[in-house]
Design a protein around this motif. Structure first.
Motif, PDB file in Angstrom:
ATOM      1  N   MET A 162       0.531  -1.542  -0.282  1.00  0.00           N
ATOM      2  CA  MET A 162      -0.179  -0.342   0.077  1.00  0.00           C
ATOM      3  C   MET A 162       0.978   1.039  -0.175  1.00  0.00           C
ATOM      4  O   MET A 162       1.806   1.052   0.700  1.00  0.00           O
ATOM      5  CB  MET A 162      -0.811   0.008   1.060  1.00  0.00           C
ATOM      6  N   LYS A 163       0.825   2.077  -0.791  1.00  0.00           N
ATOM      7  CA  LYS A 163       0.985   3.367  -0.901  1.00  0.00           C
ATOM      8  C   LYS A 163       1.052   4.725   0.974  1.00  0.00           C
ATOM      9  O   LYS A 163      -0.353   4.276   0.758  1.00  0.00           O
ATOM     10  CB  LYS A 163       0.304   4.218  -1.638  1.00  0.00           C
ATOM     11  N   LYS A 164       2.425   4.338   1.184  1.00  0.00           N
ATOM     12  CA  LYS A 164       1.641   5.569   2.496  1.00  0.00           C
ATOM     13  C   LYS A 164       2.485   6.629   1.954  1.00  0.00           C
ATOM     14  O   LYS A 164       3.797   7.521   1.084  1.00  0.00           O
ATOM     15  CB  LYS A 164       2.438   4.867   3.829  1.00  0.00           C
ATOM     16  N   ARG A 165       1.988   8.094   3.005  1.00  0.00           N
ATOM     17  CA  ARG A 165       2.252   8.858   2.827  1.00  0.00           C
ATOM     18  C   ARG A 165       2.825   9.461   4.029  1.00  0.00           C
ATOM     19  O   ARG A 165       2.402   9.037   5.242  1.00  0.00           O
ATOM     20  CB  ARG A 165       1.732   9.615   2.118  1.00  0.00           C
ATOM     21  N   GLU A 166       3.999  10.314   4.295  1.00  0.00           N
ATOM     22  CA  GLU A 166       4.232  11.298   5.768  1.00  0.00           C
ATOM     23  C   GLU A 166       3.123  11.798   6.044  1.00  0.00           C
ATOM     24  O   GLU A 166       2.292  12.520   5.546  1.00  0.00           O
ATOM     25  CB  GLU A 166       4.912  11.953   5.115  1.00  0.00           C
ATOM     26  N   ASP A 167       2.190  11.762   7.461  1.00  0.00           N
ATOM     27  CA  ASP A 167       1.315  12.118   8.376  1.00  0.00           C
ATOM     28  C   ASP A 167       1.999  13.824   8.304  1.00  0.00           C
ATOM     29  O   ASP A 167       2.396  13.596   9.684  1.00  0.00           O
ATOM     30  CB  ASP A 167       1.027  11.067   8.902  1.00  0.00           C
ATOM     31  N   ALA A 168       1.670  14.794   7.698  1.00  0.00           N
ATOM     32  CA  ALA A 168       2.020  16.198   8.122  1.00  0.00           C
ATOM     33  C   ALA A 168       1.325  16.536   8.053  1.00  0.00           C
ATOM     34  O   ALA A 168      -0.057  16.709   6.808  1.00  0.00           O
ATOM     35  CB  ALA A 168       3.239  16.459   6.968  1.00  0.00           C
ATOM     36  N   VAL A 169       0.729  17.918   8.848  1.00  0.00           N
ATOM     37  CA  VAL A 169      -0.440  18.994   8.560  1.00  0.00           C
ATOM     38  C   VAL A 169      -0.107  20.489   7.657  1.00  0.00           C
ATOM     39  O   VAL A 169       0.647  21.247   8.551  1.00  0.00           O
ATOM     40  CB  VAL A 169      -0.625  19.800  10.097  1.00  0.00           C
ATOM     41  N   THR A 170      -0.687  20.302   6.804  1.00  0.00           N
ATOM     42  CA  THR A 170      -0.049  21.759   5.628  1.00  0.00           C
ATOM     43  C   THR A 170      -1.596  22.654   5.202  1.00  0.00           C
ATOM     44  O   THR A 170      -2.699  21.649   6.057  1.00  0.00           O
ATOM     45  CB  THR A 170       0.327  21.400   4.776  1.00  0.00           C
TER      46      THR A 170
END
Length: 95
Positions: free
Chosen positions: A60-68
């Motif tokens: 599964m594709k994962k991304r960094e959990d960052a608030v923007t």
């Protein structure tokens, strides 16, 4: 589990389906067939089967959990008739 006519009427009422008295027996048979199939599925041994997210094995594709802020403020207000510093301007409605 067996479905009786009272249960058929209740399910039809909850689903907001108009079922005539002639169709209650037919629907009762169909619901009993569905429940029988579900009971058959419960008998299958799945103890060695891992849960999966896809039919084909893949990571599964994962991304960094960052608030923007999304960096799309210009795109969001692009079609607005009036804006100021990336905010929508609306007419005053309270005096």
């Amino acid at each position: 589990m067996s479905v009786d006519t009272a249960t058929v009427r209740r399910v039809a009422r909850l689903a907001r389906i108009a079922v005539s008295e002639e169709d209650v027996a037919t629907m009762q048979g169909e619901l009993n067939a569905i429940l029988g199939f579900v009971e058959q599925l419960g008998e299958v041994d799945v103890s060695g089967v891992e849960p999966m997210t896809s039919v084909t094995p893949m990571e599964m594709k994962k991304r960094e959990d960052a608030v923007t802020d999304g960096h799309k403020a210009e795109d969001i207000v692009a079609n607005a008739p009036a804006t100021q510093e990336h905010f929508f301007l609306v007419p005053k409605v309270v005096e």
